[in-house]
Motif scaffolding. Structure first.
Motif, PDB file in Angstrom:
ATOM      1  N   VAL A  79       0.845  -1.200   0.000  1.00 14.78           N
ATOM      2  CA  VAL A  79       0.000   0.000   0.000  1.00 14.78           C
ATOM      3  C   VAL A  79       0.877   1.245   0.000  1.00 14.78           C
ATOM      4  O   VAL A  79       0.645   2.186  -0.769  1.00 14.78           O
ATOM      5  CB  VAL A  79      -0.958   0.006   1.207  1.00 14.78           C
ATOM      6  CG1 VAL A  79      -1.686   1.337   1.316  1.00 14.78           C
ATOM      7  CG2 VAL A  79      -1.953  -1.136   1.097  1.00 14.78           C
ATOM      8  N   TYR A  80       1.890   1.257   0.844  1.00 13.90           N
ATOM      9  CA  TYR A  80       2.787   2.415   0.895  1.00 13.90           C
ATOM     10  C   TYR A  80       3.492   2.614  -0.446  1.00 13.90           C
ATOM     11  O   TYR A  80       3.592   3.737  -0.954  1.00 13.90           O
ATOM     12  CB  TYR A  80       3.832   2.249   2.001  1.00 13.90           C
ATOM     13  CG  TYR A  80       3.260   2.102   3.384  1.00 13.90           C
ATOM     14  CD1 TYR A  80       2.049   2.692   3.746  1.00 13.90           C
ATOM     15  CD2 TYR A  80       3.923   1.356   4.344  1.00 13.90           C
ATOM     16  CE1 TYR A  80       1.527   2.547   5.018  1.00 13.90           C
ATOM     17  CE2 TYR A  80       3.414   1.213   5.622  1.00 13.90           C
ATOM     18  CZ  TYR A  80       2.214   1.798   5.948  1.00 13.90           C
ATOM     19  OH  TYR A  80       1.704   1.655   7.203  1.00 13.90           O
TER      20      TYR A  80
ATOM     21  N   THR B 247      -3.242   9.986  -6.593  1.00 10.85           N
ATOM     22  CA  THR B 247      -2.726   9.335  -5.391  1.00 10.85           C
ATOM     23  C   THR B 247      -3.831   8.556  -4.684  1.00 10.85           C
ATOM     24  O   THR B 247      -3.610   7.415  -4.261  1.00 10.85           O
ATOM     25  CB  THR B 247      -2.127  10.381  -4.434  1.00 10.85           C
ATOM     26  OG1 THR B 247      -1.121  11.114  -5.130  1.00 10.85           O
ATOM     27  CG2 THR B 247      -1.524   9.725  -3.210  1.00 10.85           C
ATOM     28  N   ILE B 248      -5.020   9.135  -4.573  1.00  5.52           N
ATOM     29  CA  ILE B 248      -6.150   8.439  -3.948  1.00  5.52           C
ATOM     30  C   ILE B 248      -6.529   7.201  -4.757  1.00  5.52           C
ATOM     31  O   ILE B 248      -6.806   6.132  -4.196  1.00  5.52           O
ATOM     32  CB  ILE B 248      -7.348   9.391  -3.781  1.00  5.52           C
ATOM     33  CG1 ILE B 248      -7.041  10.419  -2.699  1.00  5.52           C
ATOM     34  CG2 ILE B 248      -8.618   8.630  -3.432  1.00  5.52           C
ATOM     35  CD1 ILE B 248      -8.044  11.545  -2.615  1.00  5.52           C
TER      36      ILE B 248
ATOM     37  N   TYR C 100      -6.003 -10.493  -3.322  1.00  2.87           N
ATOM     38  CA  TYR C 100      -4.890 -11.429  -3.194  1.00  2.87           C
ATOM     39  C   TYR C 100      -5.009 -12.237  -1.907  1.00  2.87           C
ATOM     40  O   TYR C 100      -4.833 -13.447  -1.914  1.00  2.87           O
ATOM     41  CB  TYR C 100      -3.564 -10.672  -3.242  1.00  2.87           C
ATOM     42  CG  TYR C 100      -2.364 -11.564  -3.092  1.00  2.87           C
ATOM     43  CD1 TYR C 100      -1.952 -12.359  -4.144  1.00  2.87           C
ATOM     44  CD2 TYR C 100      -1.651 -11.620  -1.900  1.00  2.87           C
ATOM     45  CE1 TYR C 100      -0.856 -13.190  -4.029  1.00  2.87           C
ATOM     46  CE2 TYR C 100      -0.553 -12.438  -1.773  1.00  2.87           C
ATOM     47  CZ  TYR C 100      -0.158 -13.221  -2.837  1.00  2.87           C
ATOM     48  OH  TYR C 100       0.926 -14.037  -2.701  1.00  2.87           O
ATOM     49  N   ASN C 101      -5.320 -11.570  -0.820  1.00  2.19           N
ATOM     50  CA  ASN C 101      -5.446 -12.284   0.457  1.00  2.19           C
ATOM     51  C   ASN C 101      -6.659 -13.201   0.471  1.00  2.19           C
ATOM     52  O   ASN C 101      -6.645 -14.237   1.122  1.00  2.19           O
ATOM     53  CB  ASN C 101      -5.526 -11.300   1.617  1.00  2.19           C
ATOM     54  CG  ASN C 101      -4.189 -10.684   1.923  1.00  2.19           C
ATOM     55  OD1 ASN C 101      -3.153 -11.242   1.598  1.00  2.19           O
ATOM     56  ND2 ASN C 101      -4.212  -9.518   2.537  1.00  2.19           N
TER      57      ASN C 101
ATOM     58  N   PHE D 256      -6.775   1.485  -5.134  1.00  2.00           N
ATOM     59  CA  PHE D 256      -6.501   0.354  -6.013  1.00  2.00           C
ATOM     60  C   PHE D 256      -5.582  -0.661  -5.333  1.00  2.00           C
ATOM     61  O   PHE D 256      -5.782  -1.875  -5.446  1.00  2.00           O
ATOM     62  CB  PHE D 256      -5.885   0.864  -7.317  1.00  2.00           C
ATOM     63  CG  PHE D 256      -5.652  -0.215  -8.332  1.00  2.00           C
ATOM     64  CD1 PHE D 256      -6.719  -0.802  -8.995  1.00  2.00           C
ATOM     65  CD2 PHE D 256      -4.368  -0.640  -8.615  1.00  2.00           C
ATOM     66  CE1 PHE D 256      -6.510  -1.795  -9.931  1.00  2.00           C
ATOM     67  CE2 PHE D 256      -4.150  -1.630  -9.551  1.00  2.00           C
ATOM     68  CZ  PHE D 256      -5.220  -2.207 -10.209  1.00  2.00           C
ATOM     69  N   SER D 257      -4.592  -0.174  -4.595  1.00  2.00           N
ATOM     70  CA  SER D 257      -3.677  -1.097  -3.909  1.00  2.00           C
ATOM     71  C   SER D 257      -4.422  -1.885  -2.828  1.00  2.00           C
ATOM     72  O   SER D 257      -4.177  -3.076  -2.648  1.00  2.00           O
ATOM     73  CB  SER D 257      -2.496  -0.340  -3.309  1.00  2.00           C
ATOM     74  OG  SER D 257      -2.943   0.533  -2.279  1.00  2.00           O
ATOM     75  N   TYR D 258      -5.360  -1.259  -2.128  1.00  2.00           N
ATOM     76  CA  TYR D 258      -6.142  -1.984  -1.133  1.00  2.00           C
ATOM     77  C   TYR D 258      -7.042  -3.035  -1.785  1.00  2.00           C
ATOM     78  O   TYR D 258      -7.204  -4.135  -1.260  1.00  2.00           O
ATOM     79  CB  TYR D 258      -6.983  -1.028  -0.291  1.00  2.00           C
ATOM     80  CG  TYR D 258      -6.282  -0.595   0.967  1.00  2.00           C
ATOM     81  CD1 TYR D 258      -6.019  -1.495   1.988  1.00  2.00           C
ATOM     82  CD2 TYR D 258      -5.879   0.718   1.140  1.00  2.00           C
ATOM     83  CE1 TYR D 258      -5.369  -1.106   3.130  1.00  2.00           C
ATOM     84  CE2 TYR D 258      -5.228   1.122   2.281  1.00  2.00           C
ATOM     85  CZ  TYR D 258      -4.971   0.199   3.275  1.00  2.00           C
ATOM     86  OH  TYR D 258      -4.324   0.583   4.403  1.00  2.00           O
ATOM     87  N   ILE D 259      -7.606  -2.708  -2.921  1.00  2.00           N
ATOM     88  CA  ILE D 259      -8.455  -3.683  -3.624  1.00  2.00           C
ATOM     89  C   ILE D 259      -7.625  -4.882  -4.063  1.00  2.00           C
ATOM     90  O   ILE D 259      -8.024  -6.037  -3.876  1.00  2.00           O
ATOM     91  CB  ILE D 259      -9.157  -3.018  -4.822  1.00  2.00           C
ATOM     92  CG1 ILE D 259     -10.208  -2.025  -4.329  1.00  2.00           C
ATOM     93  CG2 ILE D 259      -9.797  -4.059  -5.728  1.00  2.00           C
ATOM     94  CD1 ILE D 259     -10.778  -1.154  -5.418  1.00  2.00           C
ATOM     95  N   ILE D 260      -6.470  -4.628  -4.636  1.00  2.00           N
ATOM     96  CA  ILE D 260      -5.608  -5.710  -5.105  1.00  2.00           C
ATOM     97  C   ILE D 260      -5.150  -6.577  -3.945  1.00  2.00           C
ATOM     98  O   ILE D 260      -5.168  -7.813  -4.019  1.00  2.00           O
ATOM     99  CB  ILE D 260      -4.398  -5.143  -5.880  1.00  2.00           C
ATOM    100  CG1 ILE D 260      -4.867  -4.450  -7.145  1.00  2.00           C
ATOM    101  CG2 ILE D 260      -3.393  -6.225  -6.192  1.00  2.00           C
ATOM    102  CD1 ILE D 260      -5.611  -5.359  -8.101  1.00  2.00           C
TER     103      ILE D 260
END
Length: 111
Positions: free
Chosen positions: A7-8, A40-41, A54-55, A46-50
């Motif tokens: 995420v970072y 940036t948002i 994945y998890n 998008f990173s949280y969705i991916i």
């Protein structure tokens, strides 16, 4: 690597992509700020969705493997295969004996 590190990473990547896109497309500071913050948002969400997908697909399920049941099934299969091999071997021997008898009879009559 932890999910938060991704995420970072994607958030910082989105920030720099937003700055580059904002510099290329905007003509004032508010346009630069809007482009940078929106991109940036987007990268942040998008990173949280991916990571969530994945998890969700990568769940470690531990279960007890029924080894004894599988071994007994395999033993049954081996016994059946051995029975069939003996049956085929006896059929081959019988066929070979019949072929030999026919050839002996044929050779005896022709001579």
């Amino acid at each position: 690597m932890l999910g938060e590190n991704y995420v970072y990473f994607f958030t910082v990547q989105g920030f720099f992509i937003g700055i580059i896109f904002g510099i290329l497309k905007s003509f004032d500071a508010s346009g630069l700020f809007i482009y940078t913050s929106l991109i940036t948002i987007f990268f942040y969400l998008f990173s949280y969705i991916i990571i969530a997908l994945y998890n969700k697909t990568l769940t470690a399920r531990s279960y007890d493997f029924p080894r004894d049941r599988h071994e007994s099934d395999l033993d049954i299969f081996v016994k059946e295969i051995n029975k069939r091999e003996h049956l085929i071997d006896s059929a081959v021997k019988t066929t070979d004996a019949a072929i030999k008898m026919n050839s002996d009879d044929y050779n005896g009559k022709a001579a």
